[in-house]
Scaffold this active site. Structure first.
Site, PDB file in Angstrom:
ATOM      1  CG  ASP A 115      44.286  43.122  45.352  1.00  0.00           C
ATOM      2  OD1 ASP A 115      45.303  42.486  45.885  1.00  0.00           O
ATOM      3  OD2 ASP A 115      43.831  43.976  45.468  1.00  0.00           O
ATOM      4  NE  ARG A 125      41.261  44.362  41.789  1.00  0.00           N
ATOM      5  CZ  ARG A 125      40.520  44.359  42.642  1.00  0.00           C
ATOM      6  NH1 ARG A 125      39.215  44.164  42.309  1.00  0.00           N
ATOM      7  NH2 ARG A 125      41.294  44.220  44.396  1.00  0.00           N
ATOM      8  CG  HIS A 157      44.395  37.638  53.022  1.00  0.00           C
ATOM      9  ND1 HIS A 157      42.781  36.474  52.218  1.00  0.00           N
ATOM     10  CD2 HIS A 157      44.221  38.479  51.944  1.00  0.00           C
ATOM     11  CE1 HIS A 157      42.476  37.528  50.944  1.00  0.00           C
ATOM     12  NE2 HIS A 157      43.601  38.418  51.000  1.00  0.00           N
ATOM     13  CG  ASP A 180      44.266  42.666  53.514  1.00  0.00           C
ATOM     14  OD1 ASP A 180      44.350  44.026  52.761  1.00  0.00           O
ATOM     15  OD2 ASP A 180      43.890  42.453  54.051  1.00  0.00           O
ATOM     16  NE  ARG A 221      39.801  37.317  46.711  1.00  0.00           N
ATOM     17  CZ  ARG A 221      40.084  37.983  47.584  1.00  0.00           C
ATOM     18  NH1 ARG A 221      39.216  38.571  48.445  1.00  0.00           N
ATOM     19  NH2 ARG A 221      41.084  38.932  48.047  1.00  0.00           N
ATOM     20  CG  HIS A 259      37.328  44.868  52.073  1.00  0.00           C
ATOM     21  ND1 HIS A 259      36.816  42.738  51.945  1.00  0.00           N
ATOM     22  CD2 HIS A 259      38.600  44.981  51.620  1.00  0.00           C
ATOM     23  CE1 HIS A 259      38.080  42.949  50.884  1.00  0.00           C
ATOM     24  NE2 HIS A 259      39.216  43.742  50.901  1.00  0.00           N
TER      25      HIS A 259
END
Length: 428
Positions: free
Chosen positions: A143, A151, A243, A327, A212, A255
């Site tokens: 990601d 990352r 998504h 996901d 985002r 999450h």
């Protein structure tokens, strides 16, 4: 397993979660009035020299892939449908076994897997070296969106959020963003990026999307998102849009819990679907499906497990023929309400090709064994497995993936200079 209603209505009070498959740091009936006509998508003003990596393979390639699948064992086919997370910054025995024994099709790295530039490159090279004995190369994914979902280790100059870039409303800058993201990833051995985010930030209380997103309008998200896709492709980086069918109007972090969005297909078509339909028209390589319940579309299953939302709408009405990725199936939205093995079977029956299992060797084994059992007892046909493997191998072939080519730790001087110069344009 039926959804527990109390969980659907509760808004979880929680502390900060380190950002999984769709952006977490890795520590945690259809409405028949739905319009099927694709809306016009804005044409971003971007360079046109990005290679068309999404062309269908020529007949000889199709024959070759079909022959390859015919010679694969059922275990090898199932392995290709799993994209898994690993533990730590070095290869442990569980990671080795998932690659060598289960022959998983891909790996995803999170912040906990990355210590510094040298360590990250070494880990990616070691993953490829272990898999080189397998005939099919790995997706090595991450990601890498920019902003808070990044990352890359500290040696890289940071890339600002989608919102920051979206505020410029300049598609050339979004193209360059994709190009820079692609460069930093190809330099270090990755070949797949879970980006761009095509969610529209339409809910100010959204705890997971926010900056985002490129913005709060469908036109801006579409324009900027398509440009970023082209930038990623220009560096031979596989883009995965997310998504679907849209995470921008949720008020719960998937999450942690299962978000519920009470919109009809017509309402989604007027906003959330627009960027995704434009990406599909652009033959985007892969689409990630969210864990969100849309009761007016499917009252029983979230999008990621729904035959209505994936099979009938995404693949049927929208005509999407590329790779569908879930996901992370170990997120709270799934494991708090569904049996993981059953969810894995449901998403394949719905039309998914790749199942993201971001955490736990035991979870990967459970899913692997459940899929195999379901083929053996006829719940899933092997022909259905073959359809997904065909799409996966075609994508790997189109991008000429190889595990024989490892990379040295790169000199980042030129890349970081280019990121700084681009940031000056974005921030002025």
């Amino acid at each position: 397993m039926k959804i527990r209603k109390a969980h659907l209505l509760a808004l979880l009070l929680c502390g900060t979660l380190t950002l999984s498959g769709c952006g977490d740091n890795g520590n945690a009936q259809a409405n028949t009035s739905s319009p099927t006509q694709q809306p016009p998508s804005p044409k971003p003003s971007v360079p046109t020299n990005a290679p068309d990596s999404t062309e269908s393979p020529r007949p000889t390639e199709e024959n070759s892939i079909a022959a390859q699948i015919a010679n694969m064992t059922l275990d090898e086919k199932i392995g290709q449908m799993l994209l898994v997370g690993i533990e730590g910054t070095t290869l442990d025995e569980s990671a080795r076994r998932m690659i060598s024994e289960d022959k998983v099709g891909g790996i995803i790295l999170y912040a906990d897997n990355i210590s510094n530039l040298q360590g990250m490159v070494k880990l990616i090279n070691n993953l490829k070296k272990i898999n080189v004995e397998n005939s099919i190369p790995l997706f090595v994914s991450v990601d890498q969106e920019g902003g808070k979902v990044s990352r890359m280790p500290k040696e890289f100059v940071s890339i600002p959020s989608n919102k920051k870039v979206g505020d410029t409303n300049n598609a050339k800058l979004a193209y360059t963003m994709g190009e820079l993201l692609g460069r930093e990833l190809t330099l270090t051995g990755f070949n797949m990026d879970f980006a761009p985010v095509l969610d529209i930030n339409s809910n100010s209380q959204n705890p997971i999307i926010g900056d985002r997103s490129f913005g709060s309008s469908a036109s801006r998200v579409t324009k900027m998102g398509l440009a970023e896709i082209k930038g990623l492709r220009s560096e031979k980086m596989i883009p995965v849009v997310k998504h679907y069918p849209g995470h921008g109007d949720t008020s719960v972090d998937s999450h942690l819990e299962l978000p519920v969005v009470n919109k009809t297909a017509r309402q989604l078509a007027e906003l959330e679907w627009i960027p995704f339909q434009a990406a599909i028209k652009d033959k985007v390589e892969a689409v990630m499906v969210a864990h969100i319940l849309f009761p007016k579309l499917d009252p029983d299953k979230p999008a990621s497990l729904s035959k209505v939302i994936i099979g009938e709408q995404l693949r049927g009405d929208m005509g999407y023929e590329g790779v569908v990725i879930t996901d992370d199936l170990t997120m709270g939205a799934i494991v708090k309400h569904f049996n993981l093995g059953t969810a894995a079977v449901d998403t394949i029956k719905a039309g998914s090709d790749i199942l993201l299992i971001a955490h736990g060797y035991d979870n990967e084994k459970l899913v692997f064994n459940k899929i195999k059992q379901s083929v053996k007892n006829g719940t899933i046909s092997e022909a259905r497995i073959n359809e997904s493997v065909q799409r996966i191998l075609t994508l790997k072939s189109n991008y000429h993936l190889s595990d024989k080519e490892t990379v040295p730790a790169p000199d980042l001087t030129a890349l970081n200079q280019d990121i700084r110069a681009w940031r000056q344009q974005v921030e002025k």
